[in-house]
Enzyme design. Structure first.
Site: not given
Length: 146
Positions: A50, A52, A80, A83
């Site tokens: 992801h 992040e 999410c 993260c």
């Protein structure tokens, strides 16, 4: 949109152009961008890739420290749970969120990991709800569905 969120949005468009879910993140320290990233889950075949997480990995290398005290993250979509946990563990000082994620958001939309009083780090969160950040996601998923 402010300058830093615009940079995160540009990262989201890079993800979109690769067929990735269009999310972008940047990390800033003392007004200077130290990390930029976008989702690469499909490209790397890695569910942890992801924006992040990738941005955090870049920033810790730049600073040569896993503690990102004094750093701020700008991300186009509410993080999410994975993260959000990484954001807390990295000790980021502030999180700027471009738009809500009512499906998997872990900063208040579905659950709130970021500002959980039972955890050992409290993070300052700034919500924006920028239309562009939501629109790039909506258009991406519309194009995938046909």
């Amino acid at each position: 949109m402010n300058e830093f969120m615009t940079l995160a949005y540009n990262e989201a468009k890079k993800a979109r152009d690769l067929g990735e879910v269009p999310v972008g993140a940047i990390i800033v320290k003392n007004g200077e961008v130290i990390a930029k990233a976008h989702n690469l889950v499909e490209s790397l075949k890695d569910p942890t890739a992801h924006a992040e997480i990738i941005a955090i990995k870049i920033a810790v290398k730049v600073l040569n420290n896993w503690r990102l005290n004094g750093c701020e993250m700008y991300v186009t979509l509410e993080p999410c749970s994975m993260c959000s946990g990484a954001i807390l563990l990295s000790r980021l000082s502030k999180l700027h969120i471009g738009t809500f994620d009512e499906t998997t958001g872990a900063c208040g939309s579905v659950i709130n990991i970021i500002q959980n009083p039972n955890l050992n780090h409290f993070l300052d969160v700034k919500w924006y709800n920028y239309e562009k950040c939501g629109k790039v996601l909506t258009n991406f998923f519309k194009s995938k569905r046909g």
